[in-house]
Design a protein around this motif. Sequence first.
Motif, PDB file in Angstrom:
ATOM      1  N   HIS A 268       0.833  -1.207   0.000  1.00  0.00           N
ATOM      2  CA  HIS A 268       0.000   0.000   0.000  1.00  0.00           C
ATOM      3  C   HIS A 268       0.866   1.254   0.000  1.00  0.00           C
ATOM      4  O   HIS A 268       0.617   2.199  -0.773  1.00  0.00           O
ATOM      5  N   LEU A 269       1.889   1.268   0.849  1.00  0.00           N
ATOM      6  CA  LEU A 269       2.786   2.429   0.885  1.00  0.00           C
ATOM      7  C   LEU A 269       3.481   2.628  -0.459  1.00  0.00           C
ATOM      8  O   LEU A 269       3.669   3.769  -0.906  1.00  0.00           O
ATOM      9  N   ALA A 270       3.872   1.551  -1.106  1.00  0.00           N
ATOM     10  CA  ALA A 270       4.537   1.666  -2.397  1.00  0.00           C
ATOM     11  C   ALA A 270       3.634   2.371  -3.400  1.00  0.00           C
ATOM     12  O   ALA A 270       4.084   3.238  -4.167  1.00  0.00           O
ATOM     13  N   THR A 271       2.363   2.029  -3.389  1.00  0.00           N
ATOM     14  CA  THR A 271       1.405   2.651  -4.302  1.00  0.00           C
ATOM     15  C   THR A 271       1.277   4.146  -4.016  1.00  0.00           C
ATOM     16  O   THR A 271       1.291   4.977  -4.935  1.00  0.00           O
ATOM     17  N   VAL A 272       1.187   4.493  -2.746  1.00  0.00           N
ATOM     18  CA  VAL A 272       1.014   5.893  -2.349  1.00  0.00           C
ATOM     19  C   VAL A 272       2.294   6.694  -2.593  1.00  0.00           C
ATOM     20  O   VAL A 272       2.265   7.800  -3.153  1.00  0.00           O
ATOM     21  N   MET A 273       3.444   6.148  -2.189  1.00  0.00           N
ATOM     22  CA  MET A 273       4.707   6.866  -2.347  1.00  0.00           C
ATOM     23  C   MET A 273       5.063   7.061  -3.815  1.00  0.00           C
ATOM     24  O   MET A 273       5.556   8.121  -4.220  1.00  0.00           O
ATOM     25  N   ALA A 274       4.812   6.045  -4.634  1.00  0.00           N
ATOM     26  CA  ALA A 274       5.091   6.185  -6.066  1.00  0.00           C
ATOM     27  C   ALA A 274       4.243   7.300  -6.678  1.00  0.00           C
ATOM     28  O   ALA A 274       4.734   8.111  -7.471  1.00  0.00           O
ATOM     29  N   ARG A 275       2.964   7.339  -6.317  1.00  0.00           N
ATOM     30  CA  ARG A 275       2.094   8.385  -6.867  1.00  0.00           C
ATOM     31  C   ARG A 275       2.544   9.762  -6.402  1.00  0.00           C
ATOM     32  O   ARG A 275       2.604  10.711  -7.189  1.00  0.00           O
ATOM     33  N   ARG A 276       2.881   9.913  -5.120  1.00  0.00           N
ATOM     34  CA  ARG A 276       3.332  11.214  -4.620  1.00  0.00           C
ATOM     35  C   ARG A 276       4.622  11.661  -5.313  1.00  0.00           C
ATOM     36  O   ARG A 276       4.782  12.843  -5.666  1.00  0.00           O
ATOM     37  N   ALA A 277       5.547  10.731  -5.497  1.00  0.00           N
ATOM     38  CA  ALA A 277       6.798  11.086  -6.162  1.00  0.00           C
ATOM     39  C   ALA A 277       6.548  11.474  -7.611  1.00  0.00           C
ATOM     40  O   ALA A 277       7.151  12.433  -8.126  1.00  0.00           O
ATOM     41  N   LEU A 278       5.664  10.760  -8.288  1.00  0.00           N
ATOM     42  CA  LEU A 278       5.336  11.104  -9.669  1.00  0.00           C
ATOM     43  C   LEU A 278       4.689  12.486  -9.753  1.00  0.00           C
ATOM     44  O   LEU A 278       4.988  13.268 -10.665  1.00  0.00           O
ATOM     45  N   GLU A 279       3.823  12.786  -8.827  1.00  0.00           N
ATOM     46  CA  GLU A 279       3.172  14.100  -8.834  1.00  0.00           C
ATOM     47  C   GLU A 279       4.195  15.208  -8.615  1.00  0.00           C
ATOM     48  O   GLU A 279       4.133  16.259  -9.280  1.00  0.00           O
ATOM     49  N   GLN A 280       5.143  15.002  -7.702  1.00  0.00           N
ATOM     50  CA  GLN A 280       6.171  16.015  -7.471  1.00  0.00           C
ATOM     51  C   GLN A 280       7.084  16.168  -8.685  1.00  0.00           C
ATOM     52  O   GLN A 280       7.440  17.288  -9.080  1.00  0.00           O
ATOM     53  N   ALA A 281       7.473  15.032  -9.276  1.00  0.00           N
ATOM     54  CA  ALA A 281       8.339  15.096 -10.451  1.00  0.00           C
ATOM     55  C   ALA A 281       7.615  15.769 -11.612  1.00  0.00           C
ATOM     56  O   ALA A 281       8.212  16.573 -12.350  1.00  0.00           O
ATOM     57  N   ARG A 282       6.336  15.470 -11.802  1.00  0.00           N
ATOM     58  CA  ARG A 282       5.547  16.106 -12.866  1.00  0.00           C
ATOM     59  C   ARG A 282       5.507  17.616 -12.680  1.00  0.00           C
ATOM     60  O   ARG A 282       5.639  18.372 -13.652  1.00  0.00           O
ATOM     61  N   ALA A 283       5.346  18.069 -11.443  1.00  0.00           N
ATOM     62  CA  ALA A 283       5.264  19.505 -11.175  1.00  0.00           C
ATOM     63  C   ALA A 283       6.566  20.220 -11.502  1.00  0.00           C
ATOM     64  O   ALA A 283       6.571  21.444 -11.706  1.00  0.00           O
ATOM     65  N   ARG A 284       7.672  19.496 -11.568  1.00  0.00           N
ATOM     66  CA  ARG A 284       8.969  20.106 -11.849  1.00  0.00           C
ATOM     67  C   ARG A 284       9.341  20.050 -13.327  1.00  0.00           C
ATOM     68  O   ARG A 284      10.402  20.566 -13.703  1.00  0.00           O
ATOM     69  N   LEU A 285       8.524  19.417 -14.150  1.00  0.00           N
ATOM     70  CA  LEU A 285       8.771  19.437 -15.585  1.00  0.00           C
ATOM     71  C   LEU A 285       8.619  20.865 -16.113  1.00  0.00           C
ATOM     72  O   LEU A 285       7.779  21.618 -15.617  1.00  0.00           O
ATOM     73  N   PRO A 286       9.383  21.258 -17.100  1.00  0.00           N
ATOM     74  CA  PRO A 286       9.352  22.654 -17.571  1.00  0.00           C
ATOM     75  C   PRO A 286       7.963  23.154 -17.939  1.00  0.00           C
ATOM     76  O   PRO A 286       7.598  24.283 -17.597  1.00  0.00           O
ATOM     77  N   SER A 287       7.160  22.345 -18.624  1.00  0.00           N
ATOM     78  CA  SER A 287       5.839  22.803 -19.054  1.00  0.00           C
ATOM     79  C   SER A 287       4.935  23.058 -17.855  1.00  0.00           C
ATOM     80  O   SER A 287       4.173  24.039 -17.814  1.00  0.00           O
ATOM     81  N   ARG A 288       5.042  22.199 -16.847  1.00  0.00           N
ATOM     82  CA  ARG A 288       4.202  22.347 -15.650  1.00  0.00           C
ATOM     83  C   ARG A 288       4.685  23.504 -14.795  1.00  0.00           C
ATOM     84  O   ARG A 288       3.905  24.267 -14.249  1.00  0.00           O
ATOM     85  N   ALA A 289       6.012  23.614 -14.653  1.00  0.00           N
ATOM     86  CA  ALA A 289       6.567  24.702 -13.828  1.00  0.00           C
ATOM     87  C   ALA A 289       6.230  26.056 -14.432  1.00  0.00           C
ATOM     88  O   ALA A 289       5.902  27.001 -13.724  1.00  0.00           O
ATOM     89  N   ALA A 290       6.269  26.126 -15.778  1.00  0.00           N
ATOM     90  CA  ALA A 290       5.932  27.401 -16.441  1.00  0.00           C
ATOM     91  C   ALA A 290       4.475  27.740 -16.247  1.00  0.00           C
ATOM     92  O   ALA A 290       4.113  28.905 -16.004  1.00  0.00           O
ATOM     93  N   ALA A 291       3.602  26.725 -16.325  1.00  0.00           N
ATOM     94  CA  ALA A 291       2.179  26.967 -16.137  1.00  0.00           C
ATOM     95  C   ALA A 291       1.880  27.431 -14.716  1.00  0.00           C
ATOM     96  O   ALA A 291       1.062  28.336 -14.496  1.00  0.00           O
ATOM     97  N   THR A 292       2.570  26.852 -13.747  1.00  0.00           N
ATOM     98  CA  THR A 292       2.372  27.254 -12.337  1.00  0.00           C
ATOM     99  C   THR A 292       2.856  28.673 -12.116  1.00  0.00           C
ATOM    100  O   THR A 292       2.241  29.453 -11.380  1.00  0.00           O
ATOM    101  N   ALA A 293       3.974  29.042 -12.773  1.00  0.00           N
ATOM    102  CA  ALA A 293       4.529  30.385 -12.601  1.00  0.00           C
ATOM    103  C   ALA A 293       3.568  31.455 -13.097  1.00  0.00           C
ATOM    104  O   ALA A 293       3.539  32.559 -12.592  1.00  0.00           O
ATOM    105  N   HIS A 294       2.785  31.109 -14.125  1.00  0.00           N
ATOM    106  CA  HIS A 294       1.833  32.079 -14.663  1.00  0.00           C
ATOM    107  C   HIS A 294       0.488  31.987 -13.946  1.00  0.00           C
ATOM    108  O   HIS A 294      -0.381  32.785 -14.172  1.00  0.00           O
TER     109      HIS A 294
END
Length: 294
Positions: A268-294
Motif C-alpha cells: 500500500h505504501l509503495a502505491t502511495v509513495m510512487a504516486r506522490r513522487a510522480l506528482e512532485q516530479a511532474r510539477a517540476r517538468l518545464p511545461s508544468r513549472a511554467a504553467a504554475t509560474a503564470h
Amino acid sequence: MKPPPFSYHDPRSVADAVGLLGRLDNAKLLAGGQSLMPMLNMRFVQPDHVVDLNRVEGLSFIRESGGALEVGAMTRQRELEFSDLVRSRCPLMHEAICLVGHRQTRNRGTLGGSLCHLDPAAELVAVAAALDAAVTVTGPNGARAVEFAAFPVAYMTPAVEPNEVLTAVRFPLWPAGHGHAFVEFARRHGDFAIVSAAVLLTEDATGNIARASVTLGGMGVAPVRVREVEAALAGRQPDDKLLRDACEACRKLDAIDDVHAPASYRQHLATVMARRALEQARARLPSRAAATAH
C-alpha cells in the motif's frame, strides 16, 4: 557495548588496501563507520582485522565527465549534500541525501560505505538504482565495472569479492529540465524508510512523458525498478488519472514482512509513495513549472 578485539590496519593507497585484504583472513573495511561500528559493538560482526580506508588517497571526489556524475567511494555524504554540482546536475541525489540519517551521520558516512552496506531501504542505494549507476571495484587484477542492477547479489551482500575495494561510482545524468522527486515514509526523522520512491521524468514537445524511471526502496532485498509503471507512462500525458492508475501496479509487487511492517502495508505504501513522487516530479517538468509560474 564494546567491539570484539581486532587488529587495525591503516593503508595509504588502494593497492595497499587490496594487498591487505588478500593477505588477511576475516577482514572488514572501515569507511565512514556509521554502520560498521554499531554492528561491531553489538557483536553482529566479529572481524579479526579492520582495514581503514580514511587515509587512502584518491577516493574522495565529485566531478562531471562524459554525461555522468563520477563520485569517489570515500566522498562524505555531507560533501554530496552541499555540492553545487550535485544540486544542479543530479537533483534527485541532493533531495535523497537530505533524508539520510542526521547531520552527524552524514558528516562521516560515505557513498561507498552506504552502497556496500546495501541496506535495501537506504536512500543512496535507491538513487543508484534509479539512475542506472555503475560501480567501479578494484582488486588484485585491476578495476572492473559493475552495473548497479547486478550489484546486489543477496540481502545486504554486494558483488564485491573479499579482496576488492569499491573505489568509485558513475551516475548517468538526465538532461537539464527533467522532473525528479524522492519521497519516503519513515516512523521518525532520520530512520530508514519503510518504503521510499525515487522518480525521474522527461517530457517531449507535446508534454507527453518521453522517459520515466520509478524506483521503490524498502520492499525487498534490493531497490525495485517498477518497469510496469515506467512503461504505462511512456508517450502519455501525465494527468492525475494516469498516475493513479499506473501506480496500482505497485500493489502486486513482492514485499517483505518484518517487525516494522507487513508486506500488505508495504504494498500500500509503495502505491502511495510512487504516486506522490510522480506528482512532485511532474510539477517540476518545464511545461508544468511554467504553467504554475503564470
